[in-house]
Write a protein that holds these residues in place. Sequence first.
Motif: not given
Length: 370
Positions: A113-115, A119-133, A232-235
């Motif tokens: 949050p606050n960063l 993002s190169a994408l819209k802020a509202e689309n990347v809120k709460g992203v947390d996944f591992v490839i 956000q759909q990815f874990d």
Amino acid sequence: MNKKIAILPGDGVGPDVIEQAQKVLDAIAERFGHQFDYHHADIGATAINKSGDPLPEYTLETCLNADAVLLGAVGHPSFDNNPKAKMRPEQGLLRLRKELGIYANIRPVKTSPNLLHYSALKAENVKGVDFVIYRELTGGIYFGGSSRSEDGQTATDICRYSTAEVERIARKAFEHAAQRRGKLTLVDKANVLETSRLWREVIQDLAMEYSHVAVNMLYIDNAATRILLTPQQFDIILTPNLFGDVLSHVASLITGSIGMLPSASLGDKTPLFEPIHGSFPYATDRGIANPIAAVLSAALLLEHFKLRKEAKAIRTAVTGLLRQGIATIELDPQMICDTSQIGDILAAYIADEDYQLRQDVVRAGASTII
Ligand code: IPM
Ligand code: MN
């Protein structure tokens, strides 16, 4: 704790970003009372130019004898622009991965949050992203062998996977998913490729063992857009070598740029930690390379040795830096803070958690340097 760390700066911006990661590790050693012994060695174009080999024997020995490897980047335009070159810098890294048996390449992607404005994408689309490839790293089309027809007009690259190769990385991915949100997405091209159908078989079998992990499967073309639209759909994402390379580069846009994402490569022998970016020839010696991916790779290294407080101190310093609006130029075109200053600021943050940087001071100071 006393650890032997092999340092392979490599080519292009590699030495620049690794220098900053080392400053950060030194600050950690000082604050938490550890000793890190660094052993430098050459790899890639730098090694070819010195010794005619992208992975000299002493480099491999240094890595095998170390507790961990920290690597910058490999690659140089003089080879990229010469498709007939017999030897390539990348061969050094590929051989090293194979020799170390580091089949699981782990690339975490997490927004803070606050960063979100970075993002190169819209802020509202990347809120709460947390996944591992989880990218498979020592098999597939990278290692299946290549050839040319006698007349030179036809080229072949073979993609090969065995069930054992798929299973060993899949187990790591399942175990990690079980400790997180319990979701694993296999990304493949099973509508076309036989190797992908083999991956699906292995994953379906393992899914019965890991009954608390929900598994879904996506084709790479679909996944490449979803990772930007609904990340956000990815874990946990599990994927073969080449797809993992491309998908993680795309995913780096979520946090800001390719200069932000670190990676850990784990397997049979010494683990290796490296930023996901390449050698970025244009930025070499210009002081504009983002050292954050390399610095966060050092954090993954510490975490691997269960030095969790130490890894957290690095991440706190990185978020503190970015929250104060200090970043490299690809994230903030107005920024005049260079790569080395960012390393210094991060080290200062680690040494003193109350360290408060006055942005106007940085800007004034930096302007005299550039
Ligand atoms: C990476 C790089 C490497 C890869 C290259 C330099 C061989 O792009 O680590 O993502 O393709 O694995
Ligand atoms: Mn790559």
